[in-house]
Design a protein around this motif. Structure first.
Motif, short mmCIF file in Angstrom:
data_model
loop_
_atom_site.label_atom_id
_atom_site.label_comp_id
_atom_site.label_asym_id
_atom_site.label_seq_id
_atom_site.Cartn_x
_atom_site.Cartn_y
_atom_site.Cartn_z
N UNK A 1 -4.16 -3.56 -2.70
CA UNK A 1 -4.49 -2.28 -2.10
C UNK A 1 -3.98 -1.47 -0.95
N UNK A 2 -3.70 -0.21 -1.45
CA UNK A 2 -2.94 0.35 -0.27
C UNK A 2 -3.77 0.93 0.69
N UNK A 3 -3.31 0.67 2.10
CA UNK A 3 -4.22 1.04 2.95
C UNK A 3 -4.29 2.64 3.27
N UNK A 4 -5.66 3.08 3.42
CA UNK A 4 -5.79 4.50 3.58
C UNK A 4 -5.31 5.21 4.81
N UNK A 5 -4.57 6.06 4.78
CA UNK A 5 -4.02 6.73 6.08
C UNK A 5 -5.43 7.43 6.59
#
Lengths: 160, 186
Positions: free
Chosen positions: A56-60
């Motif tokens: 899962x890509x970290x949310x900015x």
């Protein structure tokens, strides 16, 4: 079947997360080597659940977030400062060592006044209670007197 | 989570806003992402993040520096997120549907791996909508932060077997939903 259920619970937790100790791991692996259904379940669980969160890509973080937090902290600090200032202005003139004897005299008067008032209230209450009892007893006594008088008359009338 | 030097923490605890900004920069990514995964909504995650940092600023002066700062931050973050998630999901039926939002648009020039990543993101986001905030917190702390069961139990102040039960139930749900997604995708 019940045994398979227990092993599947372990597969979904400690096994997937690598939290099994050596002995439990060996027991599970021995079961997997003889139970095809549990072996398929373990493989699917690993494939489907194993790494999904790691990919899962970290949310900015939104840029304005710190500005909002800083603004709220500063507002809170300002409110606290104002409240502190008001308290200081109101109470500071009274916090002087020269005024200590005056405070002591005030406290002595205050407590002795409170003591006298308390005793006075107690006395008044007792008097009122006394009056009430007297009046109640008085009513009962007069009622009794009346009944006796009537009875006396009736008996007298009967015998006469 | 980055390690923050003790002197920065102490200055922040004394009310120093510049030092607290350094604390924020070091922790905001973690706090926002945990909040986002638990409440499953960007606007709510922003709200939770603000509350977490305000609580930290207020309570930092009472923090005993001999205990773990990381555990303290994890606890504040997860508790705020769970409480917010509970309130938000009250009255809502937790459900999961494979819908059009999960279809990832193929943009020219974007490699297949990127599309897959985008898909995983969307699916995880949707799947997390189907489990309780407490279960999500366990999943996030384990899956994204890589914490052990013992650490998760300490942060959530629950028994280690409660952590196991929450993870098992969440994974049972996710497993059945993932199968559904894969089936409908094909």
């Amino acid at each position: 079947m019940n045994e398979c259920r227990k092993f599947r619970d372990v597969i979904l937790t400690d096994y997937l997360d690598g939290e099994l100790d050596k002995e439990s791991r060996e027991r599970l692996e021995a079961h997997l080597s003889v139970c095809t259904a549990c072996r398929i379940f373990a493989r699917e669980a690993k494939e489907q659940l194993g790494d999904s969160f790691k990919e899962v890509r970290p949310e900015p973080v939104p840029e304005e977030l710190w500005r909002n937090i800083r603004g709220r902290i500063e507002a809170e600090n300002r409110t606290r400062d104002i409240a502190g200032e008001i308290l200081e202005r109101v109470f500071k003139p009274f916090l002087r060592p020269q005024l200590v004897p005056a405070y002591i005299v005030f406290l002595v008067f205050f407590f002795s006044g409170a003591f006298v008032a308390h005793n006075r209230i107690k006395l008044v209450t007792e008097i009122e209670q006394g009056r009430y009892l007297m009046s109640t007893l008085g009513e009962e006594a007069s009622a009794e007197g009346l009944e006796n008088a009537n009875l006396g008359t009736a008996i007298e009338e009967y015998f006469l | 989570m980055n390690d923050i030097p003790d002197d920065v923490l102490k200055k922040a605890a004394a009310g120093g806003l510049e030092s607290f900004e350094a604390v924020y920069k070091s922790l905001s990514g973690f706090v926002y992402n945990v909040a986002f995964r638990v409440v499953n909504n960007r606007q709510d995650a922003e709200e939770v993040t603000q509350e977490v940092f305000l609580t930290m600023y207020r309570r930092l002066k009472d923090f005993r520096f001999e205990s773990s700062f990381k555990t303290w931050v994890y606890r504040i973050t997860v508790n705020h997120a769970i409480n917010y998630g509970r309130k938000a999901s009250r009255g809502k039926n937790r459900s999961f549907e494979y819908d059009d939002e999960m279809q990832v648009t193929v943009t020219p020039g974007v490699v297949e791996a990127e599309i897959e990543k985008e898909y995983v993101n969307t699916v995880v986001e949707k799947l997390l909508g189907a489990i309780s905030p407490e279960q999500k917190a366990c999943m996030v702390l384990r899956g994204m932060e890589g914490l052990s069961y013992k650490q998760i139990a300490e942060i959530l102040e629950v028994n280690i077997n409660t952590v196991r039960t929450r993870l098992r139930r969440a994974r049972e749900i996710l497993l059945s939903l993932r199968k559904k997604v894969e089936y409908e995708r094909v």
